[in-house]
Design an enzyme around this catalytic site. Structure first.
Site, PDB file in Angstrom:
ATOM      1  N   LYS A 117       0.813  -1.220   0.000  1.00 55.75           N
ATOM      2  CA  LYS A 117       0.000   0.000   0.000  1.00 55.75           C
ATOM      3  C   LYS A 117       0.842   1.263   0.000  1.00 55.75           C
ATOM      4  CE  LYS A 117      -3.855  -2.278   2.075  1.00 55.75           C
ATOM      5  NZ  LYS A 117      -4.767  -2.449   3.159  1.00 55.75           N
ATOM      6  N   ARG A 293      -7.810  -7.451  -8.496  1.00 59.70           N
ATOM      7  CA  ARG A 293      -8.509  -8.733  -8.695  1.00 59.70           C
ATOM      8  C   ARG A 293     -10.008  -8.458  -8.827  1.00 59.70           C
ATOM      9  NH1 ARG A 293     -11.022  -8.929  -3.584  1.00 59.70           N
ATOM     10  NH2 ARG A 293      -9.755  -7.943  -1.987  1.00 59.70           N
TER      11      ARG A 293
HETATM   12  P1  ADP Z   1     -13.359  -7.595  -1.197  1.00 58.52           P
HETATM   13  O1  ADP Z   1     -12.136  -6.744  -0.924  1.00 58.52           O
HETATM   14  O2  ADP Z   1     -13.373  -8.333  -2.486  1.00 58.52           O
HETATM   15  O3  ADP Z   1     -14.596  -6.898  -0.894  1.00 58.52           O
HETATM   16  P2  ADP Z   1     -12.713  -9.312   0.999  1.00 58.52           P
HETATM   17  O4  ADP Z   1     -11.564  -8.513   1.495  1.00 58.52           O
HETATM   18  O5  ADP Z   1     -13.820  -9.681   1.911  1.00 58.52           O
HETATM   19  O6  ADP Z   1     -13.427  -8.746  -0.219  1.00 58.52           O
HETATM   20  O7  ADP Z   1     -12.217 -10.603   0.184  1.00 58.52           O
HETATM   21  C1  ADP Z   1     -11.071 -11.230   0.317  1.00 58.52           C
HETATM   22  C2  ADP Z   1     -11.355 -12.381   1.247  1.00 58.52           C
HETATM   23  O8  ADP Z   1     -12.045 -13.399   0.568  1.00 58.52           O
HETATM   24  C3  ADP Z   1     -10.145 -13.043   1.831  1.00 58.52           C
HETATM   25  O9  ADP Z   1      -9.936 -12.602   3.134  1.00 58.52           O
HETATM   26  C4  ADP Z   1     -10.447 -14.544   1.824  1.00 58.52           C
HETATM   27  O10 ADP Z   1     -10.452 -15.079   3.124  1.00 58.52           O
HETATM   28  C5  ADP Z   1     -11.825 -14.619   1.244  1.00 58.52           C
HETATM   29  N1  ADP Z   1     -12.066 -15.687   0.277  1.00 58.52           N
HETATM   30  C6  ADP Z   1     -11.272 -16.138  -0.686  1.00 58.52           C
HETATM   31  N2  ADP Z   1     -11.861 -17.079  -1.424  1.00 58.52           N
HETATM   32  C7  ADP Z   1     -13.089 -17.261  -0.894  1.00 58.52           C
HETATM   33  C8  ADP Z   1     -14.211 -18.098  -1.215  1.00 58.52           C
HETATM   34  N3  ADP Z   1     -14.189 -18.940  -2.223  1.00 58.52           N
HETATM   35  N4  ADP Z   1     -15.331 -17.969  -0.489  1.00 58.52           N
HETATM   36  C9  ADP Z   1     -15.391 -17.098   0.514  1.00 58.52           C
HETATM   37  N5  ADP Z   1     -14.365 -16.292   0.859  1.00 58.52           N
HETATM   38  C10 ADP Z   1     -13.231 -16.366   0.176  1.00 58.52           C
HETATM   39  P1  ADP Z   2      -7.773  -3.904   3.180  1.00 59.13           P
HETATM   40  O1  ADP Z   2      -6.624  -4.139   2.259  1.00 59.13           O
HETATM   41  O2  ADP Z   2      -7.708  -4.763   4.372  1.00 59.13           O
HETATM   42  O3  ADP Z   2      -9.068  -3.914   2.446  1.00 59.13           O
HETATM   43  P2  ADP Z   2      -8.057  -0.982   3.328  1.00 59.13           P
HETATM   44  O4  ADP Z   2      -6.905  -0.036   3.303  1.00 59.13           O
HETATM   45  O5  ADP Z   2      -8.877  -1.069   2.110  1.00 59.13           O
HETATM   46  O6  ADP Z   2      -7.535  -2.418   3.743  1.00 59.13           O
HETATM   47  O7  ADP Z   2      -8.985  -0.605   4.575  1.00 59.13           O
HETATM   48  C1  ADP Z   2     -10.068  -1.433   4.949  1.00 59.13           C
HETATM   49  C2  ADP Z   2     -11.103  -0.613   5.721  1.00 59.13           C
HETATM   50  O8  ADP Z   2     -10.527   0.009   6.870  1.00 59.13           O
HETATM   51  C3  ADP Z   2     -11.715   0.522   4.936  1.00 59.13           C
HETATM   52  O9  ADP Z   2     -12.800   0.105   4.167  1.00 59.13           O
HETATM   53  C4  ADP Z   2     -12.127   1.477   6.042  1.00 59.13           C
HETATM   54  O10 ADP Z   2     -13.342   1.064   6.606  1.00 59.13           O
HETATM   55  C5  ADP Z   2     -11.047   1.295   7.086  1.00 59.13           C
HETATM   56  N1  ADP Z   2      -9.980   2.318   6.955  1.00 59.13           N
HETATM   57  C6  ADP Z   2      -8.845   2.199   6.244  1.00 59.13           C
HETATM   58  N2  ADP Z   2      -8.097   3.331   6.334  1.00 59.13           N
HETATM   59  C7  ADP Z   2      -8.787   4.187   7.124  1.00 59.13           C
HETATM   60  C8  ADP Z   2      -8.553   5.521   7.610  1.00 59.13           C
HETATM   61  N3  ADP Z   2      -7.451   6.197   7.302  1.00 59.13           N
HETATM   62  N4  ADP Z   2      -9.487   6.085   8.406  1.00 59.13           N
HETATM   63  C9  ADP Z   2     -10.609   5.409   8.727  1.00 59.13           C
HETATM   64  N5  ADP Z   2     -10.876   4.161   8.321  1.00 59.13           N
HETATM   65  C10 ADP Z   2      -9.983   3.545   7.520  1.00 59.13           C
END
Ligand code: ADP
Ligand code: ADP
Ligand code: MG
Length: 498
Positions: A117, A293
């Site tokens: 990131k 992805r």
């Molecule tokens: P997105 O960022 O796509 O909204 P998530 O962060 O919830 O979703 O998706 C990634 C997660 O999906 C991973 O943490 C992993 O544990 C989960 N994952 C991967 N493959 C599957 C699957 N076939 N069914 C349910 N969850 C899955």
């Molecule tokens: P991941 O890779 O686990 O999806 P993200 O950077 O997308 O991580 O952050 C996941 C979630 O965490 C966001 O959807 C938001 O709800 C919260 N978040 C991330 N960064 C911040 C921030 N700077 N302030 C408040 N909430 C945050």
């Protein structure tokens, strides 16, 4: 010769990818894990490769060398990683490429850069995107973290540079909490991502999560397909998503969308991808990260744009040129996705494992079900608790909320508790109806008292009483003994069968 596509994933997304492969005349090959040997997705595949990953070993879906070895042995041309697991792992993509396997996704280099990131943020600055104030790259020590946090101003959020799935993140309200959180976030990041690097951002109070879907090809064409609102989160994990977002005006959509496209073009991005933004209370937005992805919630975008994202993702990796232009993308209606996780909402969303005795999904116009399970499926502790997604489309937001509620009413499951009662409670809540919710809503407002009384649970308890009484009191044989099947019929039809 027909292409052979191996799906390096399981459950509902495997079925989704098999469907896309079939639409393109591609042979869909699935991986069978010992930890999920009777899974539904295996029935949809043209061929199955048994991975023999053993009950105590890591699941095949996490074992890059094993997947690639099996792919080569089975004359596979392409590998689709789905989401989660190895989908954002640059070494896996590299291993595929080195073995002449077409990885359905962007290049390993793009995955690597966006997976860190801190690098992604640097590239976003160069493309002129607004960023949340934060540390310049990773903070290496606690002392470094303290200096950065006091410059940024509390509250801050510690985030794993290699993070994903909401892990390796800690909100720090006050300086005295920094040390403890720095350690626990580092440990979590090491165990989850094998990389303990953390960076710091200003913690945005009560933000909304807005993300833009993009599609780019290998010839420099990039378009966006509008936004998704994903603020209904628990522990940074999404539970309900919608498209479009009520917080994004038409002007904002084109501004943010153009920004997403500009960023993707500046890094030479191709494939499907998502650019995540955080929106603060004043309506200001900041780039957060890019996911390289297909995402869990991609169906809401497909519902309102009519574009098949997985189809395009595969075609792009086959070197096809994007024939859609930005003007072809029209957002029509409103869509909501409810993730069905086997979790006990009453009990702090604790995961539920075991037998799904019965499950039945609603169907109808504008209802899309993406499920990885069927009657008799077993939910094991080895994988994520998401078993299905219920996606509904309406003509506008009010319409889709009403439609989703009646759709959820016609979903039945016996055996395990799910997040469906939670989704119903949310959709009925004024804050949701008024689109007045942020990523903190579950923490701040949700409580199990908002759940309706669970009819199935009451019927289950009643059944147990009847069974106990008839066995214990040895009632006359003309009273039929309790049979799970008959009770299920009763529950499903909501009437008495005896
Ligand atoms: P997105 O960022 O796509 O909204 P998530 O962060 O919830 O979703 O998706 C990634 C997660 O999906 C991973 O943490 C992993 O544990 C989960 N994952 C991967 N493959 C599957 C699957 N076939 N069914 C349910 N969850 C899955
Ligand atoms: P991941 O890779 O686990 O999806 P993200 O950077 O997308 O991580 O952050 C996941 C979630 O965490 C966001 O959807 C938001 O709800 C919260 N978040 C991330 N960064 C911040 C921030 N700077 N302030 C408040 N909430 C945050
Ligand atoms: Mg994210």
């Amino acid at each position: 010769m027909k292409k052979r596509l191996l799906i390096a994933n399981r459950s509902e997304i495997a079925i989704r990818i098999i469907r896309a492969a079939h639409k393109l005349g591609i042979i869909a090959v699935a991986l069978k894990s010992d930890k999920d040997p009777d899974a539904l997705y295996l029935k949809y595949a043209d061929e199955i490769i048994s991975a023999h990953d053993g009950l105590n070993e890591k699941p095949v879906f996490l074992d890059a060398p094993l997947i690639v070895k099996l792919a080569v042995e089975n004359n596979i041309d392409m590998i689709h990683p789905g989401y989660g697991f190895l989908s954002e792992n640059p070494e896996f993509a590299e291993l595929c490429v080195a073995n002449n396997l077409n990885f359905v996704g962007p290049s390993p280099e793009l995955i690597r850069n966006m997976g860190l990131k801190t690098i992604a943020k640097d590239m976003a600055i160069k493309a002129g995107l607004p960023l949340v104030p934060g540390s310049n790259g990773p903070v290496k020590t606690e002392a470094d973290a303290e200096i950065n946090a006091s410059l940024i101003g509390y509250p801050v959020i510690l985030k794993a540079a290699a993070g994903g799935g909401g892990r390796g993140m800690r909100i720090v309200e006050k300086p005295e909490q920094l040390k403890r959180n720095f350690k626990s976030a580092t440990d979590e990041a090491i165990s989850a991502f094998g990389n303990g690097d953390l960076f710091i951002e200003k913690y945005i109070q009560n933000p909304k999560h807005i993300e833009f879907q993009i599609l780019g090809d290998k010839y420099g064409n990039v378009i966006h397909l509008g936004e998704r609102e994903c603020s209904m989160q628990r522990k940074h994990q999404k539970l309900i998503e919608e498209a479009p977002s009520a917080s994004v005006s038409t002007e904002m959509r084109s501004e943010m969308g153009e920004m997403a496209v500009r960023f993707a073009k500046s890094i030479g991005y191709y494939s499907a991808g998502t650019i995540e933004f955080i929106l603060d209370e004043d309506g200001k937005y900041f780039f957060m990260e890019m996911n390289t992805r297909i995402q869990v919630e991609h169906p809401v975008t497909e519902m309102v744009t009519g574009v098949d994202l997985v189809d395009w993702q595969i075609r792009i990796s086959l070197d096809e040129q994007l024939t859609l232009s930005q003007d072809d993308i029209k957002i029509e209606g409103w869509a909501i996705e409810c993730r069905v996780n086997t979790e006990d909402v009453q009990n702090r969303f604790s995961p539920q494992t075991g037998l799904i005795d019965r499950i039945s999904f609603p169907y109808g116009d504008d209802i899309r079900i993406e499920s990885g399970v069927e009657n008799g499926s077993i939910v094991t502790p080895y994988f994520d608790s998401m078993i299905a997604k219920i996606i509904v489309k309406g003509i506008d937001r009010n319409d889709v909320i009403k439609k989703t509620l009646s759709t959820l009413d016609n979903f039945n499951i016996i055996g395990l508790k799910t997040t469906v009662p939670f989704a119903k409670a949310v959709l009925k809540h004024n804050d949701f109806v008024n689109a007045n919710y942020t990523t903190r809503w579950i923490d701040q407002t949700f409580n199990p008292e908002l759940l309706e009384e669970n009819e199935e649970e009451m019927i289950g308890a009643l059944a147990a009483c009847i069974m106990y009484a008839s066995e214990y009191l040895q009632l006359s044989s003309d009273i039929p003994a309790y049979k799970p099947d008959r009770l299920n019929v009763w529950v499903l039809n909501k009437r008495l069968t005896y």
